[in-house]
Design a protein around this motif. Sequence first.
Motif, PDB file in Angstrom:
ATOM      1  N   ALA A  87       0.932  -1.275   0.034  1.00  9.83           N
ATOM      2  CA  ALA A  87       0.097   0.030   0.008  1.00  9.83           C
ATOM      3  C   ALA A  87       1.053   1.118  -0.054  1.00  9.83           C
ATOM      4  CB  ALA A  87      -0.916  -0.075   1.212  1.00  9.83           C
ATOM      5  N   SER A  89       0.625   5.571   0.876  1.00  9.00           N
ATOM      6  CA  SER A  89      -0.345   6.476   1.573  1.00  9.00           C
ATOM      7  C   SER A  89       0.403   7.981   1.195  1.00  9.00           C
ATOM      8  CB  SER A  89      -0.739   6.233   3.079  1.00  9.00           C
ATOM      9  OG  SER A  89      -0.960   7.425   3.517  1.00  9.00           O
ATOM     10  N   HIS A 161       2.524   6.402   8.606  1.00 14.07           N
ATOM     11  CA  HIS A 161       2.829   7.182   9.872  1.00 14.07           C
ATOM     12  C   HIS A 161       2.197   6.521  11.059  1.00 14.07           C
ATOM     13  CE1 HIS A 161       4.702  10.561  12.249  1.00 14.07           C
ATOM     14  NE2 HIS A 161       3.194  10.839  12.508  1.00 14.07           N
ATOM     15  N   TYR A 452      13.436   2.448  15.248  1.00 11.03           N
ATOM     16  CA  TYR A 452      12.015   2.916  14.933  1.00 11.03           C
ATOM     17  C   TYR A 452      11.525   2.461  13.645  1.00 11.03           C
ATOM     18  CZ  TYR A 452       8.275   6.508  14.674  1.00 11.03           C
ATOM     19  OH  TYR A 452       7.281   7.311  14.399  1.00 11.03           O
ATOM     20  N   ASN A 454       9.281   3.661  11.799  1.00 11.96           N
ATOM     21  CA  ASN A 454       8.880   4.594  10.781  1.00 11.96           C
ATOM     22  C   ASN A 454      10.068   5.225  10.019  1.00 11.96           C
ATOM     23  OD1 ASN A 454       6.244   5.146   9.937  1.00 11.96           O
ATOM     24  ND2 ASN A 454       5.608   5.862  11.794  1.00 11.96           N
TER      25      ASN A 454
HETATM   26  C1  LIG Z   1      10.557  14.285   5.424  1.00 13.72           C
HETATM   27  C2  LIG Z   1      10.134  13.240   6.547  1.00 13.72           C
HETATM   28  C3  LIG Z   1       9.726  13.701   7.740  1.00 13.72           C
HETATM   29  C4  LIG Z   1       9.236  12.819   8.726  1.00 13.72           C
HETATM   30  N1  LIG Z   1       9.109  13.297   9.852  1.00 13.72           N
HETATM   31  C5  LIG Z   1       8.432  12.367  10.797  1.00 13.72           C
HETATM   32  C6  LIG Z   1       8.189  12.562  12.037  1.00 13.72           C
HETATM   33  O1  LIG Z   1       8.114  13.749  12.545  1.00 13.72           O
HETATM   34  N2  LIG Z   1       7.775  11.676  13.169  1.00 13.72           N
HETATM   35  C7  LIG Z   1       7.822  10.508  12.718  1.00 13.72           C
HETATM   36  O2  LIG Z   1       7.416   9.704  13.718  1.00 13.72           O
HETATM   37  N3  LIG Z   1       7.829   9.983  11.416  1.00 13.72           N
HETATM   38  C8  LIG Z   1       8.341  10.909  10.455  1.00 13.72           C
HETATM   39  N4  LIG Z   1       8.768  10.370   9.350  1.00 13.72           N
HETATM   40  C9  LIG Z   1       8.878   8.875   8.847  1.00 13.72           C
HETATM   41  C10 LIG Z   1       7.481   8.784   8.507  1.00 13.72           C
HETATM   42  O3  LIG Z   1       6.611   8.466   9.591  1.00 13.72           O
HETATM   43  C11 LIG Z   1       7.272   7.314   7.743  1.00 13.72           C
HETATM   44  O4  LIG Z   1       8.144   7.528   6.686  1.00 13.72           O
HETATM   45  C12 LIG Z   1       6.051   6.730   7.496  1.00 13.72           C
HETATM   46  O5  LIG Z   1       5.833   5.166   7.365  1.00 13.72           O
HETATM   47  C13 LIG Z   1       5.538   7.380   6.156  1.00 13.72           C
HETATM   48  O6  LIG Z   1       4.264   7.167   5.890  1.00 13.72           O
HETATM   49  P1  LIG Z   1       3.432   7.340   4.448  1.00 13.72           P
HETATM   50  O7  LIG Z   1       2.299   6.893   4.220  1.00 13.72           O
HETATM   51  O8  LIG Z   1       4.031   8.909   4.116  1.00 13.72           O
HETATM   52  O9  LIG Z   1       4.676   6.479   3.600  1.00 13.72           O
HETATM   53  P2  LIG Z   1       4.131   5.164   2.612  1.00 13.72           P
HETATM   54  O10 LIG Z   1       5.704   5.204   1.781  1.00 13.72           O
HETATM   55  O11 LIG Z   1       3.230   5.396   1.646  1.00 13.72           O
HETATM   56  O12 LIG Z   1       4.048   4.075   3.577  1.00 13.72           O
HETATM   57  C14 LIG Z   1       4.956   3.693   4.409  1.00 13.72           C
HETATM   58  C15 LIG Z   1       4.685   1.995   4.898  1.00 13.72           C
HETATM   59  O13 LIG Z   1       3.325   1.994   5.156  1.00 13.72           O
HETATM   60  C16 LIG Z   1       2.387   1.064   4.389  1.00 13.72           C
HETATM   61  N5  LIG Z   1       1.306   1.607   4.187  1.00 13.72           N
HETATM   62  C17 LIG Z   1       0.879   2.761   3.618  1.00 13.72           C
HETATM   63  N6  LIG Z   1      -0.264   2.979   3.453  1.00 13.72           N
HETATM   64  C18 LIG Z   1      -0.951   1.941   4.001  1.00 13.72           C
HETATM   65  C19 LIG Z   1      -2.384   1.396   4.318  1.00 13.72           C
HETATM   66  N7  LIG Z   1      -3.104   2.300   3.768  1.00 13.72           N
HETATM   67  N8  LIG Z   1      -2.328   0.322   4.846  1.00 13.72           N
HETATM   68  C20 LIG Z   1      -1.355  -0.561   5.277  1.00 13.72           C
HETATM   69  N9  LIG Z   1      -0.019  -0.191   5.103  1.00 13.72           N
HETATM   70  C21 LIG Z   1       0.256   1.068   4.550  1.00 13.72           C
HETATM   71  C22 LIG Z   1       3.493   1.235   3.005  1.00 13.72           C
HETATM   72  O14 LIG Z   1       3.322  -0.279   2.417  1.00 13.72           O
HETATM   73  C23 LIG Z   1       5.069   1.320   3.637  1.00 13.72           C
HETATM   74  O15 LIG Z   1       5.553  -0.054   4.207  1.00 13.72           O
HETATM   75  C24 LIG Z   1       9.111  11.445   8.509  1.00 13.72           C
HETATM   76  C25 LIG Z   1       9.638  11.003   7.094  1.00 13.72           C
HETATM   77  C26 LIG Z   1       9.929  11.867   6.182  1.00 13.72           C
HETATM   78  C27 LIG Z   1      10.512  11.433   4.861  1.00 13.72           C
END
Ligand SMILES: Cc1cc2nc3c(=O)[nH]c(=O)nc-3n(C[C@H](O)[C@H](O)[C@H](O)COP(=O)(O)OP(=O)(O)OC[C@H]3O[C@@H](n4cnc5c(N)ncnc54)[C@H](O)[C@@H]3O)c2cc1C
Length: 499
Positions: A87, A89, A161, A452, A454
């Motif tokens: 997935a 997001s 997240h 962590y 994330n």
């Molecule tokens: C610039 C930046 C700043 C950040 N700041 C913080 C912060 O302040 N605090 C913190 O805790 N983290 C932070 N992060 C880390 C962030 O929380 C993780 O990278 C998070 O997993 C991103 O989620 P996403 O949905 O954007 O990513 P995606 O790449 O879309 O997904 C991340 C993971 O979750 C899975 N996933 C996505 N959507 C779903 C769904 N609907 N159902 C099941 N699985 C799903 C994906 O398959 C993948 O394994 C930061 C990251 C970046 C790049």
Amino acid sequence: MRLLLQLVFLASAAAHTTLPECLLAASVPVLTPSSSSPASAGNFTTAILPFNLRLPYVPVALAVPTTVLQVSAAVVCAGHYGAKVAARSGGHSYAAFGLGGQNGSLVVDMKRFRTLEVDAETQVATVGAGRRLGDIATYLFESAGRALPHGLCPGVGISGHALHGGFGFTSRMWGTTLDTILSLDVVLANGTFRRVSSTQHADLFWALRGAGSSFGLVTSFRFRTFAAPVNGVVYNYTFPSSTSPGAQAAIFAATQGFAHSAPSNLAVRLFLRTPAIELGPQFFVSGVFWGSRAGFDSTIAPLLAAWPADTVHGVQELPYLDALVSFNNGGQLPQPKEYTEHGTFFAKSVVTPEALGNASLASFFGFVADATDAPVPWWVIADLYGGANSRISNGDAEGASYAGRTAFFTLQLYSISDVAQTGPYPAEGIEFMDALSRSITEPQGETQFMAYPNYVDPTYSAEVAHGLYYGEKYERLLSIKRRVDPEMRFWNPQAIGVE
Ligand SMILES: Cc1cc2nc3c(=O)[nH]c(=O)nc-3n(C[C@H](O)[C@H](O)[C@H](O)COP(=O)(O)OP(=O)(O)OC[C@H]3O[C@@H](n4cnc5c(N)ncnc54)[C@H](O)[C@@H]3O)c2cc1C
């Protein structure tokens, strides 16, 4: 009825010869390298760009569903053709796991799941899986004066997240984003739909909150919200560039000493970055106090007394949303529907359950002082998670698969290809960041450091990642995975069950 439709569709999936054809037959909007369905938006090459350009994986197809039935059909089609499913997001995974972390996965992009509501009576928020943090924060505050604990970057997607933690400057007061999940709507590996909560499919609820990407495709969240603070006292204390490694270690140690009993409404972040490239101050402490200026002054006084007298400070009272904007260096919270920001980076984390001792601090700051020719610009952010008053530490340790509750500090080690993040990331950068990480952990061999999920580091083997992210919780995660996803449909290189 929904189940019947699914069974009919499952039977007909065999009639198609490719996965994209199967998706098209089920009316799932899809982009592929060679074709796009009329209902899909955009162009395949652009749509598959990861946030982290260092890891440009190419999926077999990118489904962009608008309904739960289409999500279900996409998962069933993938099963029929033996494709792995990831997935996406917000796409901000450090390892591009939202693209599967490999070539050839079926990516289900949830960006069209945009529900954003808050119930006027219960103040419970319903949030679609494709929403980003900045939109959620703005909507909750402006429509209801409410807020969630979450990270500082408004472009991060809610799903990755919240399913793997979710830390921000209200987390010591309210917990992680994950702690506020009341229920989840999820499509499982066999294409069935479930609403999971502490009373419905409790095992899955436990697993999804910490290791969500391995267990299903979440379509919607229900979150408990909080009354947003009126103001925050945003602070920044900068230490002179002449501060010696020994003095830096003493500042870190004093901050840790203070942190044990810091009130829950205080966020504390130590920031250290490359001395080699002019990016701004090298060593500073910043954060926010969710309360009055007078409260902040008395709270911070013991810490100031322990720091050098020549510390430069900036302290500002800001309304809640303005404080969030300031954490994002002035970048606005609302996000465009089609997100176009990217970076080129490698990052990893060290989660320490206890204070870093003198040996570790001397080693770390000594390593940094010697690293004048680092192959990449880098920084380290040490966020205070724990302390006696922290809501993260005081949460139910066994209540979710998330294992970060024992964290005292979480250190994020982040490096970029170059200041503009446009060039290729050099391989030596990873070696340098690993050495930087070891400079912290090796002198303190008796500590059970973790990582962590994330801040996912794709250089770890699956086995190492499982231990660092989940520790003793991994065995229970594995048994749930074997039950609900025996064919490992939801996959990335570090997914639960990967050997
Ligand atoms: C610039 C930046 C700043 C950040 N700041 C913080 C912060 O302040 N605090 C913190 O805790 N983290 C932070 N992060 C880390 C962030 O929380 C993780 O990278 C998070 O997993 C991103 O989620 P996403 O949905 O954007 O990513 P995606 O790449 O879309 O997904 C991340 C993971 O979750 C899975 N996933 C996505 N959507 C779903 C769904 N609907 N159902 C099941 N699985 C799903 C994906 O398959 C993948 O394994 C930061 C990251 C970046 C790049």
